[in-house]
Motif scaffolding. Structure first.
Motif: not given
Length: 370
Positions: A103-117, A180-186, A229-234
């Motif tokens: 997750y830290k690796r992904e967060f660092t990539s978002w901070r540098s401008g990469m799109k959320l995957d 919901l677990g995925l939404a909580g993580t994000l 990949l994530l429902r609208q209600e999430m």
């Protein structure tokens, strides 16, 4: 006689000859404790390598006095059971740490401008959601994994796990629980778009600085808005996870029925983990005390059904449980209190005094150690 033993050489019945600390203010296991498998699991969880024990052993297993081979079989079974429990805990902790690092690796990539995957985040969190829901006892000590420096990454992973566990307690369908677990993580992924100096500031934020941080639910929503990949209600739950039923939350000040229950599940998981962790500007609280605060002091802010699910997930200490209190005392639960589940009567080890925690509100349970 006392001696130091490697954790791998210990067996149930060994008696601790000194308190065991693990970078904590209070011992994680107290001197004089007769170790059982739960204690050994906790020691392993905190990476304790050696402890001081008394030579005498309390035999917790009372086999019938038959052939000598019977005792050998029981000892072998105990060894195997202990080995399996320690191995399981090690595997769970390894899995958790791997998810935090990813997750830290992904967060660092978002901070540098990469799109959320979202597919990558789903891949790192799903094994944890599936596994930890079968071992919920460990969820109450997730705060012990966290540290101030990398709190944000621990928080994201832990909130995902706690959200899924709460959803399961509420008997949501499995598909909803995992989403919901995925939404909580994000939920806090938008923090990657908040100036880093605000996230790392050791002092309290000014009003204008906090206004910037309060934008993160909107930023999180925007980052995931186009993903199928994530429902609208999430996605709505992520946007609303800092809203409160009484209208005191943010970013929009929604209240009452305008806030989805999914958002309320993430909200309770988010606040519970945050308050039980040490952060750059505040010390941590006891998980049991935090749960009480959500039910009592913050009444009207959170969905009572979700807070009740948190109580059920934590579990009420019962007679015989060994506990450590927030004032440093240790003892055993004499009698539980269904009206106030986390305030039983505790017999203090050093004095023998029986303390009713309902009458001593300044003291709470810090940890249940078996």
């Amino acid at each position: 006689m006392e001696t130091y033993r490697n954790l791998g050489d210990l067996r149930p019945g060994a008696i601790l000859a000194e308190d065991v600390f693990a970078n904590t203010a209070h011992p994680i296991v107290r001197k004089g404790t007769t170790l059982d498998m739960e204690h050994l699991e906790i020691l392993h969880l905190f990476a304790i390598k050696r402890v001081k024990v008394e030579e005498r052993i309390v035999n917790r297993v009372q086999p019938e006095q038959t052939a000598g081979s019977t005792a050998g079989t029981i000892e072998t079974d105990l060894d195997q059971l202990l080995e399996n429990k320690v191995s399981r805990t090690k595997d769970l902790h390894t899995m958790y740490n791997k998810a935090v690092n990813e997750y830290k690796r992904e967060f660092t990539s978002w901070r540098s401008g990469m799109k959320l995957d979202i597919a990558k985040v789903r891949l790192l969190i799903m094994p944890l959601l599936e596994t930890y829901m079968e071992h919920r006892k460990l969820l109450v000590i997730l705060n012990e994994y966290s540290n101030r420096k990398e709190y944000m990454y621990h928080h994201a992973v832990s909130v995902g796990m706690l959200t899924a566990a709460l959803a399961s307690e509420l008997e949501y369908p499995k598909g909803i629980t995992l989403q919901l677990g995925l939404a909580g993580t994000l939920a806090d992924c938008g923090m990657a778009k908040v100036p880093s100096q605000l996230l790392e500031k050791a002092a309290f934020l000014t009003k204008s600085e906090f206004s910037e941080v309060k934008k993160h639910p909107i930023l999180s929503y925007q980052m995931m808005q186009d993903s199928p990949l994530l429902r609208q209600e999430m996605k709505l739950a992520v946007l609303q996870h800092h809203e409160r039923l009484d209208g005191s939350g943010y970013p929009r000040g929604d209240q009452g029925e305008k806030i989805s229950q999914y958002a309320q599940v993430i909200a309770v998981a988010d606040v519970f983990h945050a308050m039980t962790c040490e952060r750059v500007y505040r010390s941590k609280e006891s998980p049991y005390r935090v749960a009480e605060m959500l039910k009592e002091e913050d009444f009207g802010k959170f969905d009572p059904a979700v807070v009740d699910a948190l109580y059920d997930m934590i579990g009420m200490p019962v007679a015989g449980d060994q506990v450590i209190l927030t004032n440093g005392d240790s003892g055993s639960v004499v009698i539980g209190n269904p009206a106030f589940p986390f305030r039983p009567v505790v017999k203090v080890k050093n004095t023998g005094e029986e303390v009713d925690l309902t009458a001593h509100r300044a003291v709470s349970i810090e940890k249940v150690i078996g």
